[in-house]
Design a protein around this motif. Structure first.
Motif, PDB file in Angstrom:
ATOM      1  N   ILE A   1      72.668  54.270  27.932  1.00  0.00           N
ATOM      2  CA  ILE A   1      72.229  53.288  26.931  1.00  0.00           C
ATOM      3  C   ILE A   1      71.618  54.033  25.744  1.00  0.00           C
ATOM      4  CG2 ILE A   1      70.766  51.297  26.470  1.00  0.00           C
ATOM      5  CD1 ILE A   1      72.986  50.789  28.503  1.00  0.00           C
ATOM      6  N   ASN A   2      72.080  53.694  24.570  1.00  0.00           N
ATOM      7  CA  ASN A   2      71.539  54.269  23.343  1.00  0.00           C
ATOM      8  C   ASN A   2      70.768  53.187  22.601  1.00  0.00           C
ATOM      9  OD1 ASN A   2      71.053  55.416  20.839  1.00  0.00           O
ATOM     10  ND2 ASN A   2      73.019  56.471  20.757  1.00  0.00           N
ATOM     11  N   PRO A   3      69.436  53.166  22.718  1.00  0.00           N
ATOM     12  CA  PRO A   3      68.632  52.093  22.101  1.00  0.00           C
ATOM     13  C   PRO A   3      68.628  52.154  20.570  1.00  0.00           C
ATOM     14  CG  PRO A   3      67.214  53.810  22.986  1.00  0.00           C
ATOM     15  CD  PRO A   3      68.603  54.145  23.431  1.00  0.00           C
ATOM     16  N   LEU A   4      69.102  53.274  20.010  1.00  0.00           N
ATOM     17  CA  LEU A   4      69.091  53.436  18.550  1.00  0.00           C
ATOM     18  C   LEU A   4      70.459  53.155  17.932  1.00  0.00           C
ATOM     19  CD1 LEU A   4      67.112  56.819  18.397  1.00  0.00           C
ATOM     20  CD2 LEU A   4      66.189  54.509  18.124  1.00  0.00           C
ATOM     21  N   LEU A   5      71.404  52.673  18.741  1.00  0.00           N
ATOM     22  CA  LEU A   5      72.783  52.565  18.289  1.00  0.00           C
ATOM     23  C   LEU A   5      72.943  51.774  16.987  1.00  0.00           C
ATOM     24  CD1 LEU A   5      75.749  53.195  18.787  1.00  0.00           C
ATOM     25  CD2 LEU A   5      75.876  51.151  20.226  1.00  0.00           C
TER      26      LEU A   5
END
Length: 280
Positions: free
Chosen positions: A230-234
């Protein structure tokens, strides 16, 4: 104290390595240990104290055994002996290696030595990528280079050290060398794409380059295994680093086409972060 066993010597490869048949079960095997081959003669039956045997390779499939024996009969026994010593050393450092490395690596090193004697040096186009992708394997391969010089007075170039590192990686992964070559070629193509997009050649000696290569390797591995991250900054990356994200999408497309896998948008986002560092 370990027991003694009777063996018929098939071939003495050097003072520390012999190919022999254990008489109690007619098992053919490679025995490695300090002095285990000293004074031994081919075809003779001898008793070997198992305390002297550091490593035994014997669980060979019939096809493997036939290939290995052909190699033994066709190649300089001293070369085979040194390679077996090196495989033992590599196994201690890297863990279990696939048995086929006894054929693949021995054949490669034997052929490399013949080329060197003829004055033919092959350039390794993936050397920098190998150093970055397979750092541990390359370090062990350098020990193999030193062992070849110590035992045979043969100095191989670092280009060949790189090829040896690829064989070690293949042995660790229990896969054919052609797949390691394919992966390394893909990585080189990705780096060339990134360099073209950012407009300059990357300095291969910088830590940033090594980190990029390591991340690309991890991205491919996770995508192959379908491991989600998971990339929370996507969302922010897509907007604020839109040019880096565009390049990362091109990289992902190349990976997907070559490997026939899916690279997630989250992976693309993390890759964009690495690319952005190269652009600033």
């Amino acid at each position: 104290m370990k027991q003694e066993n009777s063996y018929q010597i098939i071939k003495v490869l050097n003072n520390n390595v012999v190919l022999a048949k254990r008489l109690r079960d007619h098992q053919e095997m490679i025995l490695i240990g300090k002095g285990v081959g000293f004074g031994k003669k081919a075809t003779k039956v001898t008793t070997i104290n198992e305390d002297k045997v550091e490593k035994t390779y014997c669980n060979f499939e019939e096809k493997f055994k036939e290939e290995y024996l052909r190699l033994v009969n066709a190649m300089d026994r001293k070369v085979i002996g040194v390679v077996e010593e090196f495989i033992l050393l590599a196994g201690k450092e890297l863990g279990q290696l696939d048995d086929h490395i006894h054929i693949a690596l021995t054949d490669h090193i034997g052929f490399a030595i013949e080329r060197l004697k003829q004055g033919l040096v092959i350039n390794n186009p993936f050397l920098y990528e190998i150093k970055a992708m397979y750092k541990n394997e390359f370090a062990i391969a350098l020990k193999g280079k030193a062992l070849l010089y110590k035992r045979l007075n043969i100095m191989i170039p670092d280009d060949e050290v790189g090829f040896i590192a690829m064989h070690l990686h293949s042995g660790r992964q229990s896969k054919d060398i052609k797949y390691t070559i394919k992966d390394t070629r893909l990585l080189k193509a990705i780096l060339e794409l990134i360099q073209m997009e950012v407009g300059y050649d990357l300095d291969k000696n910088l830590m940033m380059y090594t980190r990029l290569v390591t991340h690309l390797k991890q991205t491919i591995t996770r995508s192959e295994k379908k491991k989600e991250i998971i990339n929370p900054l996507l969302d922010d990356i897509k907007v604020k680093l839109n040019e880096a994200y565009r390049i990362a999408e091109k990289v992902a497309k190349l990976i997907e086409e070559e490997k026939e896998i899916t690279v997630s948008k989250d992976e693309v986002g993390f890759l964009a972060l690495h690319i952005e560092r190269l652009r600033t």
